[in-house]
Design a protein around this motif. Sequence first.
Motif, PDB file in Angstrom:
ATOM      1  N   UNK A 221       0.828  -1.206   0.000  1.00 10.77           N
ATOM      2  CA  UNK A 221       0.000   0.000   0.000  1.00 10.77           C
ATOM      3  C   UNK A 221       0.868   1.263   0.000  1.00 10.77           C
ATOM      4  N   UNK A 222       1.806   1.318   0.910  1.00  9.17           N
ATOM      5  CA  UNK A 222       2.709   2.468   0.957  1.00  9.17           C
ATOM      6  C   UNK A 222       3.600   2.509  -0.278  1.00  9.17           C
ATOM      7  N   UNK A 223       4.021   1.332  -0.766  1.00 12.86           N
ATOM      8  CA  UNK A 223       4.899   1.295  -1.935  1.00 12.86           C
ATOM      9  C   UNK A 223       4.244   1.978  -3.140  1.00 12.86           C
ATOM     10  N   UNK A 224       2.952   1.740  -3.344  1.00 15.25           N
ATOM     11  CA  UNK A 224       2.231   2.386  -4.454  1.00 15.25           C
ATOM     12  C   UNK A 224       2.164   3.898  -4.260  1.00 15.25           C
ATOM     13  N   UNK A 225       1.953   4.338  -3.033  1.00 16.44           N
ATOM     14  CA  UNK A 225       1.924   5.777  -2.759  1.00 16.44           C
ATOM     15  C   UNK A 225       3.298   6.394  -2.996  1.00 16.44           C
ATOM     16  N   UNK A 226       4.344   5.702  -2.604  1.00 17.50           N
ATOM     17  CA  UNK A 226       5.691   6.217  -2.820  1.00 17.50           C
ATOM     18  C   UNK A 226       6.053   6.230  -4.299  1.00 17.50           C
ATOM     19  N   UNK A 227       5.536   5.275  -5.047  1.00 24.58           N
ATOM     20  CA  UNK A 227       5.739   5.291  -6.499  1.00 24.58           C
ATOM     21  C   UNK A 227       5.043   6.498  -7.117  1.00 24.58           C
ATOM     22  N   UNK A 228       3.842   6.775  -6.640  1.00 22.25           N
ATOM     23  CA  UNK A 228       3.129   7.968  -7.124  1.00 22.25           C
ATOM     24  C   UNK A 228       3.966   9.216  -6.871  1.00 22.25           C
TER      25      UNK A 228
END
Length: 289
Positions: A221-228
């Motif tokens: 979940x956080x990984x996707x936000x950090x990718x954004x």
Amino acid sequence: MFFKRVGQSKAPHRVVFLALSVVVPSLVLSACMSSEKDVDLSTYVDQTEPADVLYNQGLANLNAGRLDEASKKFDAVDRQHPYSEFARKSMVMGAFADYRAGHYDEAIGSAKRYLTLYPSTDDAAYAQYIIGLSYYRQIKDVTQDQKEARLTVQTMQDLVTRWPTSEYVDDAKEKVRFANDQLAGKEMQIGRYYLERREYIAAVKRFRTVVENYSNTRHVEEALARLTESYYAMGLTSEAQTAAAVLGTNYPDSQWYKDSYKLLQSNGLEPRENAGSWISKAGKLITGA
């Protein structure tokens, strides 16, 4: 002259022979006395103790919590009766005793030896399980090296694959999930480090590893936000929008999604999935764990 020389040469040899005939018996006698002196009768008796007696003593010590004593008894069975059925059982029980005592390296060594010698027995799955548990108990905080976590995943996954009907499979899967979560956490820690220093390409590599390889962990979940965040900072808006869209699809109520949505809106953008992106393809594997 020739015969005289020959005759003269015999005397020294005879003297040497006579000398040796006196010395050698005394040496033999001395060796025998030394050998008798060095015999440890308690060791001799211990070496002839029956395998079943030693094994049961090991079990008794194990049940009483005397783990080191139990390990010694099991080792004695293996050493004194190496070809007996009790030796086979003692090998795996000795590994368990070492594991319970926190002697993880010894437990791993004994269990691996058991698997080498008896790979097809009923206790083989248990030996594999002991190896996995020994690695699992040594997993460190994500700020440290995760070698043991990787070995836990490898060992426990092998157990699940080779012995799918084993009673240890369910717990092995739990240990794999925990170890994978640790590995994902390590990737996130490194990724955040690069992101804070605006090394976006290095950061994206770490976050991508989490999304692609650890999609069933809590870190995705956080990984996707950090990718954004990373793609947005790099000016790769399509990838940033896709990451946010996949995040919203799988975690619509997440604070991470709300923050990603707000970031895109600050530049007049909104989440929009690009089906050709690696993020979109990886998103199909996310379980929402």
